[in-house]
Design an enzyme around this catalytic site. Structure first.
Site, PDB file in Angstrom:
ATOM      1  N   LYS A  72     -17.087 -29.984  -9.571  1.00 48.26           N
ATOM      2  CA  LYS A  72     -17.689 -29.994 -10.774  1.00 48.26           C
ATOM      3  C   LYS A  72     -17.741 -31.054 -11.474  1.00 48.26           C
ATOM      4  O   LYS A  72     -18.624 -31.744 -12.227  1.00 48.26           O
ATOM      5  CB  LYS A  72     -16.920 -29.290 -11.690  1.00 48.26           C
ATOM      6  CG  LYS A  72     -15.165 -30.222 -11.412  1.00 48.26           C
ATOM      7  CD  LYS A  72     -15.162 -28.745 -12.476  1.00 48.26           C
ATOM      8  CE  LYS A  72     -13.468 -29.218 -12.544  1.00 48.26           C
ATOM      9  NZ  LYS A  72     -12.437 -28.383 -13.926  1.00 48.26           N
ATOM     10  N   ASP A  73     -17.543 -32.679 -10.467  1.00 52.75           N
ATOM     11  CA  ASP A  73     -16.994 -33.983 -10.830  1.00 52.75           C
ATOM     12  C   ASP A  73     -18.178 -34.939 -10.394  1.00 52.75           C
ATOM     13  O   ASP A  73     -18.543 -35.865 -11.147  1.00 52.75           O
ATOM     14  CB  ASP A  73     -16.142 -34.568 -10.232  1.00 52.75           C
ATOM     15  CG  ASP A  73     -14.926 -33.959 -10.831  1.00 52.75           C
ATOM     16  OD1 ASP A  73     -14.594 -33.586 -11.951  1.00 52.75           O
ATOM     17  OD2 ASP A  73     -13.586 -34.432 -10.575  1.00 52.75           O
ATOM     18  N   LEU A  93     -15.983 -30.223 -22.483  1.00 51.21           N
ATOM     19  CA  LEU A  93     -17.699 -30.036 -23.756  1.00 51.21           C
ATOM     20  C   LEU A  93     -17.279 -28.717 -23.518  1.00 51.21           C
ATOM     21  O   LEU A  93     -17.376 -27.513 -24.438  1.00 51.21           O
ATOM     22  CB  LEU A  93     -18.409 -30.445 -23.813  1.00 51.21           C
ATOM     23  CG  LEU A  93     -18.783 -30.771 -24.679  1.00 51.21           C
ATOM     24  CD1 LEU A  93     -18.452 -31.516 -26.201  1.00 51.21           C
ATOM     25  CD2 LEU A  93     -20.189 -31.708 -25.107  1.00 51.21           C
ATOM     26  N   ARG A  94     -17.718 -27.873 -22.351  1.00 50.91           N
ATOM     27  CA  ARG A  94     -17.735 -26.535 -21.664  1.00 50.91           C
ATOM     28  C   ARG A  94     -16.258 -26.061 -22.204  1.00 50.91           C
ATOM     29  O   ARG A  94     -16.710 -24.827 -23.031  1.00 50.91           O
ATOM     30  CB  ARG A  94     -18.358 -26.289 -20.120  1.00 50.91           C
ATOM     31  CG  ARG A  94     -18.283 -24.969 -20.102  1.00 50.91           C
ATOM     32  CD  ARG A  94     -17.495 -25.258 -18.453  1.00 50.91           C
ATOM     33  NE  ARG A  94     -16.652 -25.272 -17.959  1.00 50.91           N
ATOM     34  CZ  ARG A  94     -15.444 -24.532 -17.960  1.00 50.91           C
ATOM     35  NH1 ARG A  94     -15.289 -23.423 -18.555  1.00 50.91           N
ATOM     36  NH2 ARG A  94     -14.648 -25.277 -17.568  1.00 50.91           N
ATOM     37  N   ARG A  95     -14.940 -26.341 -22.073  1.00 53.50           N
ATOM     38  CA  ARG A  95     -13.740 -25.570 -22.643  1.00 53.50           C
ATOM     39  C   ARG A  95     -13.887 -25.460 -23.833  1.00 53.50           C
ATOM     40  O   ARG A  95     -13.913 -24.697 -24.854  1.00 53.50           O
ATOM     41  CB  ARG A  95     -12.940 -25.618 -21.599  1.00 53.50           C
ATOM     42  CG  ARG A  95     -12.715 -25.659 -20.302  1.00 53.50           C
ATOM     43  CD  ARG A  95     -11.235 -27.007 -19.877  1.00 53.50           C
ATOM     44  NE  ARG A  95     -11.560 -25.594 -18.557  1.00 53.50           N
ATOM     45  CZ  ARG A  95     -11.198 -27.044 -17.647  1.00 53.50           C
ATOM     46  NH1 ARG A  95     -10.462 -27.787 -18.046  1.00 53.50           N
ATOM     47  NH2 ARG A  95     -10.955 -26.311 -16.145  1.00 53.50           N
ATOM     48  N   ARG A 127      -7.135 -36.018 -21.961  1.00 54.79           N
ATOM     49  CA  ARG A 127      -7.126 -36.300 -20.839  1.00 54.79           C
ATOM     50  C   ARG A 127      -6.133 -36.932 -19.799  1.00 54.79           C
ATOM     51  O   ARG A 127      -5.343 -36.526 -20.854  1.00 54.79           O
ATOM     52  CB  ARG A 127      -8.276 -37.728 -20.578  1.00 54.79           C
ATOM     53  CG  ARG A 127      -9.753 -37.750 -21.244  1.00 54.79           C
ATOM     54  CD  ARG A 127     -10.231 -38.669 -21.701  1.00 54.79           C
ATOM     55  NE  ARG A 127     -10.379 -38.420 -19.835  1.00 54.79           N
ATOM     56  CZ  ARG A 127     -10.326 -40.172 -19.190  1.00 54.79           C
ATOM     57  NH1 ARG A 127     -10.660 -41.116 -19.937  1.00 54.79           N
ATOM     58  NH2 ARG A 127     -11.101 -40.237 -17.873  1.00 54.79           N
ATOM     59  N   ARG A 159      -2.061 -33.993 -18.450  1.00 56.27           N
ATOM     60  CA  ARG A 159      -2.015 -32.881 -19.851  1.00 56.27           C
ATOM     61  C   ARG A 159      -0.933 -32.223 -19.981  1.00 56.27           C
ATOM     62  O   ARG A 159      -0.262 -31.305 -21.040  1.00 56.27           O
ATOM     63  CB  ARG A 159      -3.743 -32.787 -19.051  1.00 56.27           C
ATOM     64  CG  ARG A 159      -4.911 -33.009 -19.471  1.00 56.27           C
ATOM     65  CD  ARG A 159      -6.211 -32.429 -18.554  1.00 56.27           C
ATOM     66  NE  ARG A 159      -6.726 -32.578 -17.507  1.00 56.27           N
ATOM     67  CZ  ARG A 159      -7.363 -31.754 -16.762  1.00 56.27           C
ATOM     68  NH1 ARG A 159      -8.648 -30.982 -18.392  1.00 56.27           N
ATOM     69  NH2 ARG A 159      -8.018 -32.370 -15.639  1.00 56.27           N
ATOM     70  N   CYS A 189     -25.390 -35.455 -19.689  1.00 56.21           N
ATOM     71  CA  CYS A 189     -23.725 -33.753 -19.454  1.00 56.21           C
ATOM     72  C   CYS A 189     -23.403 -34.244 -20.913  1.00 56.21           C
ATOM     73  O   CYS A 189     -21.934 -33.542 -20.976  1.00 56.21           O
ATOM     74  CB  CYS A 189     -22.967 -35.001 -18.364  1.00 56.21           C
ATOM     75  SG  CYS A 189     -23.367 -35.635 -16.756  1.00 56.21           S
TER      76      CYS A 189
END
Length: 315
Positions: A89-90, A136-138, A155, A161, A248
């Site tokens: 995903k990165d 941003l999706r979460r 971050r 986290r 993105c």
């Protein structure tokens, strides 16, 4: 960390976070077993990326997720490493011409998890609670489900986290179950979010190996540890992303399930505030994975209209 020496067969490049190193060691172990090698003959080189160095602002302001791969790809192109290990995903949708994603390992669980010391689930959080995430999706999907919550940027690697959550910087956070599993920290999850209610990021849970297209020796070595189902799923998901993901800045979810000779794909685009979203699904033959993903993307672009992407910063 193992350094390249005279007996080194291949050198792996990776970020230096605990999760990145766990993934690099998984690749090293699989390569060693597949080819009957001593693991010490497979070197691991840590490469500090721009994404790791920039901690004072959201990555979107600095250039997006490609910041986690840029320096590693430069090392690949320079020949100082033979292959790179990434969280799929990165990896940006478009790679340098000389490089390719040669192999995907068997996919881990792609789901997200909810973590909170204050509530058993996202729905149980009191109104006004702060959910910490840099995704941003979460953010968008949290606000779609719970518009009465607040989202703050948190971050850092998984451990960082979790420390910030424990220190009270947020009331809850969301992480990938795959990462927790690979770190032996699945017990940190308060609850697991179903794919149906919380669509994962494209590639979530899959480890990708990037190599030089013309490096026949390395490509033959890694081919022995590739997983065909993961390759098919990622072909559909990345094809979907390629037609949507310009900068993105548009929250996007996508997930493909492979069942024998058939696949089932779901895709989503959503505004950062969670108020506007478009979803679609496709089913078909696994050989049509790329076309199905692209077709799903074209449908969502048509339904949302270019204004959607202009407003929310996408392609």
């Amino acid at each position: 960390m193992s350094a390249a020496g005279q007996d080194t067969v291949v050198t792996i490049g990776t970020r230096g976070s605990p999760l990145a190193l766990a993934q690099a060691h998984e690749v090293r172990g699989r390569l060693a077993r597949a080819h009957g090698l001593d693991e010490d003959r497979i070197a691991i080189r840590i490469i500090r990326t721009s994404g790791d160095a920039i901690q004072d602002r959201p990555l979107l302001e600095a250039g997006g997720k490609g910041l986690f791969t840029k320096e590693i790809e430069e090392a690949l192109l320079a020949g100082t490493i033979d292959l790179a290990v990434h969280s799929s995903k990165d990896v940006p949708t478009f790679l340098p011409d000389a490089l390719w994603l040669s192999v995907f390992l068997t996919r881990e669980d792609p789901r997200d998890v909810f973590i909170s010391p204050k509530a058993a689930s996202l729905q149980d959080l009191p109104a006004g609670s702060i959910v910490g995430t840099a995704s941003l999706r979460r953010q968008a999907m949290v606000l779609r489900l719970r518009p009465d919550l607040k989202v703050a940027s948190i971050r850092g690697n998984v451990e960082t986290r979790l420390r910030k959550l424990a220190a009270g910087e947020a009331d809850a956070t969301l992480l990938a179950l795959a990462g927790l599993n690979r770190l032996g920290m699945a017990d940190k999850a308060t609850c697991i979010l179903s794919v149906d209610e919380f669509l994962p990021a494209v590639g979530q849970g899959a480890i990708a190996i990037e190599s030089r297209r013309d490096d026949d020796r390395t490509n033959a070595l890694v081919a022995a540890i590739g997983d065909a189902d993961a390759e098919t799923a990622l072909a559909a998901e990345r094809s979907f992303l390629a037609l949507l993901d310009g900068s993105c800045r548009t929250p996007i979810g996508g997930h493909c399930q492979v069942r024998g000779d058939r696949i089932a794909f779901r895709g989503l685009i959503i505004s950062p505030d969670g108020r506007e979203s478009y979803e679609t699904a496709r089913e078909g033959a696994r050989g049509d994975a790329v076309q199905l993903g692209a077709d799903a993307a074209r449908e969502l672009r048509d339904r949302a209209g270019e204004k959607f992407f202009t407003l929310f910063g996408g392609a």
